[in-house]
Scaffold this active site. Sequence first.
Site, PDB file in Angstrom:
ATOM      1  N   GLY A   7      34.718  29.918  60.643  1.00 49.02           N
ATOM      2  CA  GLY A   7      33.631  30.906  60.608  1.00 49.02           C
ATOM      3  C   GLY A   7      32.628  30.568  59.523  1.00 49.02           C
ATOM      4  O   GLY A   7      32.845  29.670  58.701  1.00 49.02           O
ATOM      5  N   GLY A   8      31.517  31.293  59.518  1.00 46.27           N
ATOM      6  CA  GLY A   8      30.513  31.163  58.469  1.00 46.27           C
ATOM      7  C   GLY A   8      29.964  29.767  58.323  1.00 46.27           C
ATOM      8  O   GLY A   8      29.733  29.043  59.299  1.00 46.27           O
ATOM      9  N   TYR A 147      35.047  35.530  40.195  1.00 46.80           N
ATOM     10  CA  TYR A 147      34.488  34.585  41.168  1.00 46.80           C
ATOM     11  C   TYR A 147      33.676  33.505  40.466  1.00 46.80           C
ATOM     12  O   TYR A 147      33.787  32.311  40.792  1.00 46.80           O
ATOM     13  CB  TYR A 147      33.621  35.354  42.165  1.00 46.80           C
ATOM     14  CG  TYR A 147      33.008  34.500  43.245  1.00 46.80           C
ATOM     15  CD1 TYR A 147      33.777  34.035  44.306  1.00 46.80           C
ATOM     16  CD2 TYR A 147      31.653  34.168  43.218  1.00 46.80           C
ATOM     17  CE1 TYR A 147      33.214  33.250  45.313  1.00 46.80           C
ATOM     18  CE2 TYR A 147      31.078  33.401  44.213  1.00 46.80           C
ATOM     19  CZ  TYR A 147      31.865  32.948  45.260  1.00 46.80           C
ATOM     20  OH  TYR A 147      31.305  32.175  46.241  1.00 46.80           O
TER      21      TYR A 147
END
Length: 249
Positions: A7-8, A147
């Site tokens: 995905g993405g 992150y």
Amino acid sequence: MITGGAGGLGAVAAKRLYEEGARVVISDVNEERGEEVARRMDPDGKRVIAVACDISRPADNENLIREAERFFEQEIDIFLANAGAGFSGSLLDASVEQIRRTIDINVTGSLLSAQSALRSLVKGPSSSLIFTCSLQGVTARSQRSVYTASKHAIVGMMKALALEFGAQGVRVNAISPAATDTPFLRNQLAGVTTNVEEAMSATEKSLPLGHLPDAGDFAEAVLYLSSAQAKSITGHNLLIDCGASAGKF
């Protein structure tokens, strides 16, 4: 070979490489979704297959490379380490489990998948290892400390591996997009606002070029860094950020 390819950005990059004639192995922790993407791209399964892999597990990474070499009938020559996990929120509110998961996937998982891939990449005369990083790999953002730490680590490992494996014919680079115009971003915005289009417009206006990068921009960067045209580029972090890293706008 593309991790997080179901995905993405990973799926778009897989399709672009397939269009250029490459054989592609899509890897993802979501086996069903990976197989669906592979079938949609290549229904006969002659040039695209999917292999389930959790990059935080050494055995999964080793199995992934074995399956890829069996499918290619040779060593890997392009490896896109794209799989990763996002996390946002104040460090004060982050649980130990959330912190460990982000680091286990983004840092340890990237190292483990690269380790397994490099054992194959060094067998060929010329190969390319590319990490998907982020604008947060060179700058910082409030509510993204965990992150940001993980993505800064990826830039560091990329540079170190470029120095270590250049003599063996492996070029190692990273691609760092800013927030990208994808359904994923729109879904994220929908979770925090009722007016997604207004939020998208505000995000675009915050960038010097006045628009967001899209998945196609990322795929073209992967194609370039994988090609002979980039034969003299290694240890480089290619920013696709519409000018966001140039300074305060």
